[in-house]
Design an enzyme around this catalytic site. Structure first.
Site, short mmCIF file in Angstrom:
data_model
loop_
_atom_site.label_atom_id
_atom_site.label_comp_id
_atom_site.label_asym_id
_atom_site.label_seq_id
_atom_site.Cartn_x
_atom_site.Cartn_y
_atom_site.Cartn_z
N ASP A 29 0.72 -1.45 -0.05
CA ASP A 29 0.12 0.06 -0.09
C ASP A 29 0.78 1.38 0.02
O ASP A 29 2.09 1.19 -0.05
CB ASP A 29 -0.96 -0.06 1.24
CG ASP A 29 -0.38 -0.17 2.43
OD1 ASP A 29 0.84 0.24 2.59
OD2 ASP A 29 -0.88 -0.15 3.56
N SER A 30 0.28 2.47 -0.04
CA SER A 30 1.19 3.69 -0.37
C SER A 30 1.37 4.36 0.75
O SER A 30 2.07 5.50 0.92
CB SER A 30 0.24 4.45 -1.43
OG SER A 30 -0.75 5.23 -0.81
N ASP B 268 -3.02 8.36 -1.79
CA ASP B 268 -4.16 8.72 -1.81
C ASP B 268 -4.85 9.49 -0.36
O ASP B 268 -4.08 8.84 0.49
CB ASP B 268 -5.30 7.92 -2.46
CG ASP B 268 -5.72 6.66 -1.42
OD1 ASP B 268 -4.62 6.45 -0.73
OD2 ASP B 268 -6.55 6.46 -1.33
N GLN C 260 -11.80 6.83 -4.72
CA GLN C 260 -12.37 7.24 -3.60
C GLN C 260 -13.76 7.97 -3.93
O GLN C 260 -14.19 7.93 -5.06
CB GLN C 260 -11.31 8.18 -2.93
CG GLN C 260 -10.11 7.54 -2.56
CD GLN C 260 -10.43 6.56 -1.45
OE1 GLN C 260 -11.48 6.87 -0.62
NE2 GLN C 260 -9.35 5.98 -0.92
N GLY D 18 -11.51 3.74 0.65
CA GLY D 18 -12.40 4.40 1.33
C GLY D 18 -13.97 3.78 1.67
O GLY D 18 -14.99 4.30 2.15
N ASP E 260 -7.85 -7.61 0.89
CA ASP E 260 -6.86 -7.73 2.03
C ASP E 260 -7.51 -7.45 3.33
O ASP E 260 -8.24 -6.46 3.36
CB ASP E 260 -5.56 -6.94 1.84
CG ASP E 260 -5.67 -5.28 2.10
OD1 ASP E 260 -5.37 -4.87 3.38
OD2 ASP E 260 -6.47 -4.71 1.37
N CYS F 243 -12.36 -28.53 9.01
CA CYS F 243 -11.18 -27.98 8.47
C CYS F 243 -10.24 -29.05 8.68
O CYS F 243 -9.92 -29.73 9.31
CB CYS F 243 -10.88 -26.64 9.36
SG CYS F 243 -9.42 -26.04 8.86
N CYS G 4 -6.92 -27.95 7.89
CA CYS G 4 -5.59 -27.11 7.89
C CYS G 4 -4.80 -27.95 9.02
O CYS G 4 -5.36 -28.88 9.97
CB CYS G 4 -5.84 -25.81 8.23
SG CYS G 4 -6.28 -25.41 10.28
N CYS H 21 -5.90 -27.88 12.69
CA CYS H 21 -7.00 -28.65 13.15
C CYS H 21 -6.92 -30.10 13.43
O CYS H 21 -7.52 -30.78 13.77
CB CYS H 21 -8.20 -28.18 12.28
SG CYS H 21 -8.99 -26.67 12.58
N HIS I 260 -4.71 -21.07 11.47
CA HIS I 260 -6.16 -21.42 11.03
C HIS I 260 -7.05 -20.34 10.28
O HIS I 260 -7.54 -20.80 9.45
CB HIS I 260 -6.92 -21.87 12.47
CG HIS I 260 -8.33 -22.19 12.26
ND1 HIS I 260 -8.89 -23.43 11.52
CD2 HIS I 260 -9.51 -21.36 12.40
CE1 HIS I 260 -10.11 -23.36 11.38
NE2 HIS I 260 -10.46 -21.96 12.17
#
Length: 379
Positions: free
Chosen positions: A94-95, A148, A191, A218, A268, A306, A308, A311, A337
């Site tokens: 990110d910026s 931004d 935005q 935003g 994200d 699950c 994973c 688990c 997890h």
């Protein structure tokens, strides 16, 4: 040729969601995709090997925080962020624009850039669009974000209009300052808050600059989910079909599904890692707070559905013990997890798109996760 290329594979006939791939200098990732957040060149408590095991195809790091520690010049000397952190797959940075929002009590916005108070020691800092580009060029991320302002919710229309116009001017400056377009893609950020006319203005400005990808910023800043979804419905169609679309800062399971339905490719959020450190786990039956006393003698897995590593090998009772004792290994297990859960959810979303049944999948998931049918319609 652009460093970033979007390949469209299929549009879901039932929902309109899209399946695709994004090609980058460090490999290809499938979309829709959730990106784990590695703010300081690490996803908290996770190793790159852990992330490979759960098939995290791209991660995110933070320009502002890496600028402060260890400093972008040190990372440049190390050969870039990939070598510095031993990660061989794509990275998005990110910026610093989100810190304009999150550090609102420590900054002052001007046309030239943003004056910050260093959150670590109080020293004055000044970040310009050109500086954000210099830092990200030094980091060597595959996808960079234009600098931004991320305005708060709610914001008056007049304030938002001025902010959108300034963000568009900053986007032009970012393009001019970008020194490595051949091997780093730069995304613009649309935005405008909840205002349809301002989203249109922002999208028009940025699309005219021909970025290789676009983010919607935003949102997920305190507004109700119906407001976010409505904004997505009138913003996403304004973006080029043949380029990636990224919804910033969203990571709850329902919002990932709803974002995909509205044409988003990338997401994200720190949510899965942050709540993991409080002992909160995402499961197929909803959230589970493993630190609660009722799990002290529960020797079953966090989620019986699950597969994973956590688990398959560790019990709720053991993980609760670790979390209560503030043992790092406990935070590591819950983080693993949660990230696996969201990455696997996106695998299921992609499969549902391929089978033209994402709306059916949403209803099934919401019912099992604990949302009722009214929630499923509103979210």
């Amino acid at each position: 040729m652009s460093a970033i290329r979007y390949e469209h594979i299929k549009t879901c006939k039932q929902s309109g969601a899209r399946l695709g791939r994004v090609h980058t200098p460090h490999g290809t990732f499938e979309t829709p995709m959730f990106m784990p957040v590695g703010t300081l060149a690490t996803v908290k408590t996770m190793s790159p090997e852990d992330l490979h095991r759960m098939d995290a195809q791209i991660i995110l790091s933070n320009t502002y925080h890496l600028w402060l520690r260890p400093g972008h010049e040190i990372i440049r000397e190390a050969g870039g962020l990939h070598k510095f952190m031993n990660w061989d797959r794509p990275i998005l940075t990110d910026s610093g624009g989100f810190q304009v929002f999150s550090l609102s009590n420590l900054r002052k916005i001007t046309e030239e850039g943003v004056e910050f108070r260093n959150h670590l020691n109080g020293a004055k800092l000044f970040l310009r669009p050109e500086g954000a580009m210099e830092i990200q060029n030094a980091l060597g991320s595959d996808i960079m974000m234009a600098f931004d302002e991320c305005p708060p919710f709610p914001a008056e229309h007049d304030y938002m209009k001025k902010s959108v116009e300034r963000t568009s001017r900053w986007a032009e400056r970012c393009l001019e300052a970008h020194a490595r377009p051949q091997d780093q893609g730069l995304f613009g950020i649309v935005q405008g808050g909840e205002y349809e006319d301002l989203r249109k203005q922002s999208a028009r400005d940025l699309v005219s600059l021909d970025f290789p990808g676009y983010a919607i910023g935003g949102l997920s800043v305190g507004e109700p989910k119906d407001v976010m979804n409505r904004a997505l419905e009138f913003t996403t169609p304004l973006l080029p079909f043949d380029k990636p679309r990224y919804l910033m800062g969203v990571g709850s399971p329902d919002s990932l599904i709803d974002g995909a339905i509205r044409g988003i490719d990338m997401f994200d959020c720190v949510l899965p890692t942050r709540i993991a450190r409080n002992g909160t786990c995402m499961t197929s039956n909803g959230r589970l707070v493993v630190r609660n006393a009722k799990y002290a003698r529960d020797f079953g897995p966090l989620d019986e559905n699950c597969d994973c590593h956590v688990c398959q090998n560790y019990s709720r009772a053991y993980i609760r013990h670790l979390i209560k004792c503030e043992e790092t290994f406990g935070f590591r297990l819950t983080t693993y997890h949660n990230l696996h859960f969201l990455l696997n959810l996106m695998v299921d979303v992609r499969q549902a798109i391929m089978e033209d049944r994402l709306l059916d999948f949403k209803e099934e998931f919401f019912e099992q996760y604990g949302f009722n049918k009214a929630d499923a319609k509103n979210f």
